[in-house]
Write a protein that holds these residues in place. Structure first.
Motif, PDB file in Angstrom:
ATOM      1  N   CYS A 280      -1.236 -15.746 -81.515  1.00 51.99           N
ATOM      2  CA  CYS A 280      -0.663 -15.208 -82.766  1.00 51.99           C
ATOM      3  C   CYS A 280       0.673 -15.884 -83.073  1.00 51.99           C
ATOM      4  O   CYS A 280       0.947 -16.266 -84.208  1.00 51.99           O
ATOM      5  CB  CYS A 280      -0.417 -13.699 -82.658  1.00 51.99           C
ATOM      6  SG  CYS A 280      -1.925 -12.736 -82.530  1.00 51.99           S
TER       7      CYS A 280
ATOM      8  N   GLY B 221       0.129 -19.319 -84.165  1.00 51.34           N
ATOM      9  CA  GLY B 221      -0.566 -19.343 -85.459  1.00 51.34           C
ATOM     10  C   GLY B 221       0.305 -18.948 -86.625  1.00 51.34           C
ATOM     11  O   GLY B 221      -0.047 -19.188 -87.775  1.00 51.34           O
ATOM     12  N   SER B 222       1.477 -18.329 -86.337  1.00 46.69           N
ATOM     13  CA  SER B 222       2.311 -17.865 -87.454  1.00 46.69           C
ATOM     14  C   SER B 222       3.517 -18.765 -87.666  1.00 46.69           C
ATOM     15  O   SER B 222       4.487 -18.372 -88.293  1.00 46.69           O
ATOM     16  CB  SER B 222       2.795 -16.445 -87.170  1.00 46.69           C
ATOM     17  OG  SER B 222       3.600 -16.461 -86.021  1.00 46.69           O
TER      18      SER B 222
ATOM     19  N   LYS C  44      -0.907 -23.059 -93.031  1.00 48.07           N
ATOM     20  CA  LYS C  44      -1.821 -22.350 -92.116  1.00 48.07           C
ATOM     21  C   LYS C  44      -2.002 -23.170 -90.831  1.00 48.07           C
ATOM     22  O   LYS C  44      -2.306 -24.347 -90.902  1.00 48.07           O
ATOM     23  CB  LYS C  44      -3.196 -22.170 -92.784  1.00 48.07           C
ATOM     24  CG  LYS C  44      -3.167 -21.187 -93.947  1.00 48.07           C
ATOM     25  CD  LYS C  44      -3.172 -19.779 -93.429  1.00 48.07           C
ATOM     26  CE  LYS C  44      -3.268 -18.798 -94.586  1.00 48.07           C
ATOM     27  NZ  LYS C  44      -3.184 -17.431 -94.128  1.00 48.07           N
TER      28      LYS C  44
ATOM     29  N   SER D  24      -9.523 -17.337 -88.903  1.00 51.93           N
ATOM     30  CA  SER D  24      -9.155 -17.095 -87.495  1.00 51.93           C
ATOM     31  C   SER D  24      -8.076 -16.023 -87.400  1.00 51.93           C
ATOM     32  O   SER D  24      -8.128 -15.146 -86.542  1.00 51.93           O
ATOM     33  CB  SER D  24      -8.624 -18.371 -86.848  1.00 51.93           C
ATOM     34  OG  SER D  24      -9.619 -19.349 -86.863  1.00 51.93           O
ATOM     35  N   THR D  25      -7.076 -16.135 -88.280  1.00 54.78           N
ATOM     36  CA  THR D  25      -5.958 -15.168 -88.251  1.00 54.78           C
ATOM     37  C   THR D  25      -6.482 -13.750 -88.440  1.00 54.78           C
ATOM     38  O   THR D  25      -6.050 -12.817 -87.763  1.00 54.78           O
ATOM     39  CB  THR D  25      -4.943 -15.508 -89.375  1.00 54.78           C
ATOM     40  OG1 THR D  25      -4.657 -16.895 -89.311  1.00 54.78           O
ATOM     41  CG2 THR D  25      -3.675 -14.728 -89.238  1.00 54.78           C
TER      42      THR D  25
ATOM     43  N   ALA E 285      -6.205 -10.567 -85.886  1.00 55.69           N
ATOM     44  CA  ALA E 285      -5.581  -9.313 -86.324  1.00 55.69           C
ATOM     45  C   ALA E 285      -6.533  -8.139 -86.106  1.00 55.69           C
ATOM     46  O   ALA E 285      -6.115  -7.051 -85.697  1.00 55.69           O
ATOM     47  CB  ALA E 285      -5.192  -9.417 -87.797  1.00 55.69           C
TER      48      ALA E 285
ATOM     49  N   TYR F 245       3.574 -10.946 -85.588  1.00 57.99           N
ATOM     50  CA  TYR F 245       3.469 -12.351 -86.007  1.00 57.99           C
ATOM     51  C   TYR F 245       2.391 -12.542 -87.065  1.00 57.99           C
ATOM     52  O   TYR F 245       2.576 -13.257 -88.044  1.00 57.99           O
ATOM     53  CB  TYR F 245       3.193 -13.241 -84.786  1.00 57.99           C
ATOM     54  CG  TYR F 245       4.406 -13.377 -83.922  1.00 57.99           C
ATOM     55  CD1 TYR F 245       5.368 -14.348 -84.184  1.00 57.99           C
ATOM     56  CD2 TYR F 245       4.632 -12.517 -82.852  1.00 57.99           C
ATOM     57  CE1 TYR F 245       6.512 -14.468 -83.411  1.00 57.99           C
ATOM     58  CE2 TYR F 245       5.779 -12.619 -82.070  1.00 57.99           C
ATOM     59  CZ  TYR F 245       6.710 -13.594 -82.356  1.00 57.99           C
ATOM     60  OH  TYR F 245       7.846 -13.704 -81.610  1.00 57.99           O
ATOM     61  N   LEU F 246       1.250 -11.884 -86.876  1.00 54.42           N
ATOM     62  CA  LEU F 246       0.124 -12.099 -87.802  1.00 54.42           C
ATOM     63  C   LEU F 246       0.389 -11.540 -89.195  1.00 54.42           C
ATOM     64  O   LEU F 246      -0.185 -12.014 -90.168  1.00 54.42           O
ATOM     65  CB  LEU F 246      -1.146 -11.468 -87.223  1.00 54.42           C
ATOM     66  CG  LEU F 246      -1.682 -12.131 -85.942  1.00 54.42           C
ATOM     67  CD1 LEU F 246      -2.821 -11.324 -85.375  1.00 54.42           C
ATOM     68  CD2 LEU F 246      -2.154 -13.561 -86.223  1.00 54.42           C
TER      69      LEU F 246
ATOM     70  N   ASP G 289       0.969 -13.131 -92.719  1.00 52.92           N
ATOM     71  CA  ASP G 289      -0.151 -13.438 -93.623  1.00 52.92           C
ATOM     72  C   ASP G 289      -0.463 -12.198 -94.466  1.00 52.92           C
ATOM     73  O   ASP G 289      -0.721 -11.122 -93.934  1.00 52.92           O
ATOM     74  CB  ASP G 289      -1.367 -13.819 -92.766  1.00 52.92           C
ATOM     75  CG  ASP G 289      -2.542 -14.299 -93.620  1.00 52.92           C
ATOM     76  OD1 ASP G 289      -2.780 -13.700 -94.681  1.00 52.92           O
ATOM     77  OD2 ASP G 289      -3.216 -15.252 -93.187  1.00 52.92           O
TER      78      ASP G 289
ATOM     79  N   VAL H 103      -3.623 -10.188 -93.812  1.00 46.83           N
ATOM     80  CA  VAL H 103      -3.528  -9.323 -92.631  1.00 46.83           C
ATOM     81  C   VAL H 103      -2.788  -8.036 -92.990  1.00 46.83           C
ATOM     82  O   VAL H 103      -3.183  -6.939 -92.588  1.00 46.83           O
ATOM     83  CB  VAL H 103      -2.806 -10.064 -91.464  1.00 46.83           C
ATOM     84  CG1 VAL H 103      -2.556  -9.122 -90.294  1.00 46.83           C
ATOM     85  CG2 VAL H 103      -3.620 -11.272 -91.020  1.00 46.83           C
TER      86      VAL H 103
END
Length: 922
Positions: free
Chosen positions: A506, A509-510, A519, A525-526, A530, A556-557, A560, A563
């Motif tokens: 996470c 990814g963020s 991204k 995937s995100t 989540a 972190y997610l 987005d 999310v």
């Protein structure tokens, strides 16, 4: 301010370089005028300047006497007594100085000396009723005190007898005696009586019983004895000894440990006060330097950290005390020697707590909050360092400690070294990064991630996660760690490991934050990550310590927007997160606050300059893009859903936490969320009803400057649209004043200034006590400053605020102060084109002329346009303006014959005659 226009209240100032020679007599006259106008601070400055120019003994005595009057008003009774004494030394028959000294002595609790001064006043002026009345009142208060003291003597003895009687079986009787002793110790007279009546020996006996209820009574009574009294604190510390206090802090009984923590906190405050204050009189003669005692206590706390027999919560309490008492409270304090001393004496002991691997052989007992507390303490110590040499020493000590474990201790040593790196990365991350760069550390982290032993794998994966969001390491981990974390996430059979691997993914990814175009992972995937986080968060079969990591992942997610939208639709996940926020494990607080900041979009974001955007496109630079679901209508809907799910009670519970995990940056995040929650006026009532108003007050008084300002702005929004007496019941309403006044400072934004003024207007209209509180916070000069503001709404808000403040006698006097343009400004504003401004200004004039008739005589002197302005008010199409104008004219007619003649000589009578016949405006 209008260019060329002097600020309100800046009367009598002379430009630098053309300073005219002023005499002591002129300064004294200026001081007298300022004192009469209620500006006691400025009056004190004028008298002090006059003292510097005056040589005559009689004139100096008068100036000292006048300064004593200022100090009494400013509630500095020690200085009031000192100045009055100097006046009396020059003239022993100066009744004013004697009376002022008696007032100061009374406030300082020295009633016998106060009576002596009053008796002297009465013998010098036997017919003065004020002196007679003051002596009578003081005599009866002394009589009460003597009665109480003689009664207290026997009570203290009785209470100790009940508590120390081993045959006494009545538990209620013992509890009542303990409670009475604690209450008595909180009052100065009672505390002194316990201390003088062999109380220390008896309290020590209570501690030695090792019975929890008796130890609690003793510790709480001792806290009362030490509170605000340095000499008593030092005597108690000498009697009990630091080792005994430290041992009580480390006991297994949680309440006893907490009471010992509170006692030590009170002792530290009293000792530190001694270092900072300029003590006078008796105390100076008996009290030695308290810095030695301070260091002795801290030394024993550091030793307690690594004492194997100390309890886990005792260790937490010791860390909490060190966090509160060692680092400087403000950068304005120049002396950081205590932090430097603690780093030299105890940094390795703190690291030993932070590097503890739970469950390993010989590990120290710790709670789920201990490592976070150690990280916070390390961070505070590092932030308190002032130069590169001090920071370099800190780094060397950390690196030496890590090397000592990493080299030659086989696997257990490597685990301790990696755990130390994790602890540092969560605290002073610069030191953490330096440790990661030591030879072999990062390789060990990566190889231990694949360990078959769960405990070893946990340590390594957590270190990888903490390293992942530090910019220096992120690229290295993206290259080496992502595939490893994916492997662990997919194939590990243990949820505790999978959930941590997920958080690492996470974080990586963020990396693009809220930038929609950056991204890191493939589409979808995100969302999958989540969904898994929410699933773990809701699974109560998993322990809270592991579920906390699911919140870390969401923190972190939720950068987005997709999310965020899914999260607020999942009521079970939201409530599971709120329950964790209220749990014992406080290390989750920052992750919860971060997730909520993301969901409410309450981080700072500036609109980019269109020209700069064009240039960036032309230069083929990356341009951040906003996600379509981060538009205001989506944010508003998310806020409503969070409110329905019970976010306010969770935030209120987080604010109440006294854990070191509630750091200043965490408080700032909570303040940001609260500000977003009260953005819509319709939601404010609900926020207050669930405890939001109460929670915002401490947030507005402590923390980062940004956090305090956001909380103060949220308080202002509530105060503007709610009934303040219902939103902040009882004494709480007075606590709101200071945060609101802070919004008037020049470095605040125009919107913050405007909302602060509007909120203060509401408060000023409620009661005289609130107006006095606003005056005491020195808000009036700032309110006046904003009356010159070019922005019409701010100018209007300041004038409306002044209108309500004008109900106070002190403010009315300001309008008559020599050389002030306050009244002129109000009269001129009553003739402005802006109808709302005219309404506020003419309302102030109506109030002033009704409550303070001398102002009526002054109005014709401030501007030649006064008559036409009043006539324009009466001829206005607005009934409200006509009414205000009529009230002002009526008050002026009644106040002064000369003014009445001027009014009648004009066309005023004809205008009034026409208005009197208008049946539509009764």
């Amino acid at each position: 301010p209008i260019p060329g226009q002097p600020p309100v209240g800046a009367q009598g100032r002379v430009p630098a370089g053309v300073r005219r020679q002023v005499t002591a007599e002129q300064l004294r006259a200026r001081g007298n005028a300022l004192f009469q106008a209620g500006d006691h601070g400025a009056a004190l400055a004028a008298y002090t300047e006059a003292l510097g120019l005056s040589d005559a003994a009689s004139e100096r005595a008068v100036l000292h006497r006048n300064r004593a009057a200022c100090y009494l008003k400013l509630e500095d009774y020690t200085k009031a007594e000192a100045d009055a004494t100097k006046a009396i030394e020059a003239d022993g028959r100066d009744v004013k100085a004697l009376f002022r000294r008696s007032q100061a002595l009374q406030q300082l609790g020295r009633l016998d000396q106060a009576v002596s001064d009053l008796q002297r006043c009465v013998s010098l002026e036997p017919r003065n009723k004020a002196f007679q009345e003051a002596l009578r009142a003081l005599g009866s208060s002394m009589h009460e005190k003597m009665k109480t003291m003689s009664c207290t003597d026997s009570k203290v003895e009785q209470m100790f007898q009940i508590l120390l009687d081993l045959d006494e079986k009545d538990a209620d009787k013992k509890q009542k005696a303990a409670q009475n002793l604690i209450v008595l110790a909180r009052e100065e007279a009672g505390a002194e009586k316990i201390f003088q009546s062999d109380g220390m020996r008896l309290l020590t006996q209570l501690l030695d019983t090792a019975k929890a209820d008796l130890m609690l009574a003793a510790l709480r009574t001792l806290a009362g004895l030490c509170s605000g009294h340095r000499s008593r604190t030092m005597a108690i510390l000498a009697e009990l000894g630091a080792p005994r206090l430290s041992a009580v802090l480390g006991v297994e009984h949680e309440q006893v440990s907490l009471a010992a923590c509170n006692l030590l906190h009170v002792m530290f405050d009293s000792l530190k006060e001694g270092l900072q204050k300029d003590f006078r009189g008796k105390e100076d003669a008996v009290v030695l330097d308290s810095s030695r005692d301070l260091k002795l206590l801290i030394k024993h706390l550091l030793e307690l950290l690594v004492l194997e027999g100390a309890s886990a919560h005792g260790r937490d309490n010791a860390l909490s005390l060190l966090i509160n008492v060692v680092p400087r409270k403000s950068p304005k304090e120049t002396n950081n020697s205590l932090s430097l001393w603690v780093i030299d004496q105890g940094l390795k002991k703190i690291l030993e707590v932070g590097s503890t691997v739970c469950g390993s052989l010989g590990s120290l007992p710790v709670t789920e909050n201990t490592r976070m507390s150690a990280s916070v303490l390390l961070s505070k110590l590092y932030e308190d360092l002032k130069c590169d040499a001090e920071r370099e020493n800190f780094h060397h000590l950390c690196e030496d400690y890590v090397r000592s474990w990493f080299e030659g201790h086989e696997l257990p040593g490597k685990l301790r070294a990696i755990q130390t790196a994790s602890c540092l990365l969560q605290g002073p991350s610069d030191a953490g990064n330096r440790v990661l760069e030591l030879k072999g550390i990062m390789d060990s982290v990566l190889s231990l991630c694949a360990s078959v032993c769960e405990a070893h794998q946990l340590v390594a994966v957590e270190a990888l996660i903490h390293a992942a969001d530090k910019a220096k390491r992120a690229s290295f981990i993206t290259a080496h760690g992502v595939s490893l974390l994916k492997e662990i996430y997919k194939h590990s059979e243990r949820d505790s490991i999978r959930i941590r691997a997920l958080v690492g993914l996470c974080k990586l990814g963020s990396a693009g934050g809220t930038d929609f175009s950056m991204k890191q992972f493939a589409e979808g995937s995100t969302m999958k990550l989540a969904k898994q986080c929410r699933k773990w968060l809701c699974n109560e079969a998993i322990d809270a310590g592991t579920r906390r990591w699911a919140v870390e992942g969401l923190a972190y997610l939720t950068f987005d927007a997709d999310v965020k939208e899914e999260f607020v639709e999942d009521k079970a996940a939201m409530q599971a997160m709120f329950q964790l926020a209220k749990s014992e494990d406080k290390s989750v607080l920052y992750a919860v606050a971060s997730t909520l900041v993301n969901c409410t979009n309450s981080y700072d974001h500036e609109e980019p300059d269109p020209q700069m955007l064009e240039l960036a496109k032309y230069a083929k630079q990356h341009i951040p893009e906003q996600h379509p679901k981060d538009k205001p209508e989506f944010v508003k809907r998310r806020v409503r859903k969070l409110l329905t799910a019970g976010v306010v009670s969770a935030l209120a519970c987080m604010v109440k936490s006294e854990s070191p995990a509630l750091t200043n940056s965490c408080r700032e995040l909570i303040s940001r969320v609260f500000l977003a929650l009260v953005e819509d006026a319709e939601d404010r009532g609900g926020v207050v009803a669930q405890g939001g108003g109460k929670a915002l007050i401490p947030l507005s008084l402590e923390g980062t400057e940004v956090g305090q300002t956001k909380a103060a702005q949220a308080l202002a929004k509530i105060t503007i649209t709610s009934n303040p007496e219902m939103a902040f019941p009882g004494e709480r309403i007075y606590e709101v004043v200071r945060p609101l006044v802070s919004l008037l400072h020049l470095q605040r934004t125009g919107l913050e200034n405007f909302e602060g003024l509007m909120a203060l207007t509401n408060l000023a209209g409620i009661s005289e006590r609130l107006r006095q509180k606003i005056l005491k916070e020195r808000a009036v000069p700032m309110i006046e400053g904003y009356m010159f503001e070019e922005h019409e709404l701010i100018r209007l808000a300041a004038t409306e605020c002044m209108c309500n403040m004008a109900m106070s006698k002190e403010v009315q006097e300001l309008f008559l102060a020599e050389g002030s343009d306050r009244l002129k400004l109000m009269v001129l504003y009553s003739g402005e084109e802006d109808e709302k401004l005219r309404r506020a200004a003419s309302g102030t004039l109506a109030m002033l002329t009704a409550l303070h008739p001398p102002i009526c005589k002054r109005i014709p002197q401030v501007t030649v346009h006064w008559l036409e302005i009043l006539q324009a008010l009466l001829l206005s199409p607005s009934a409200e303006l006509q009414h205000r104008g009529a009230v002002v004219v009526m008050n002026m007619m009644a106040a002064e014959r000369e003014v009445a003649e001027q009014l009648i000589a004009s066309e005023m009578l004809e205008i009034l005659s026409v208005l009197a016949k208008d049946k539509d405006k009764p």
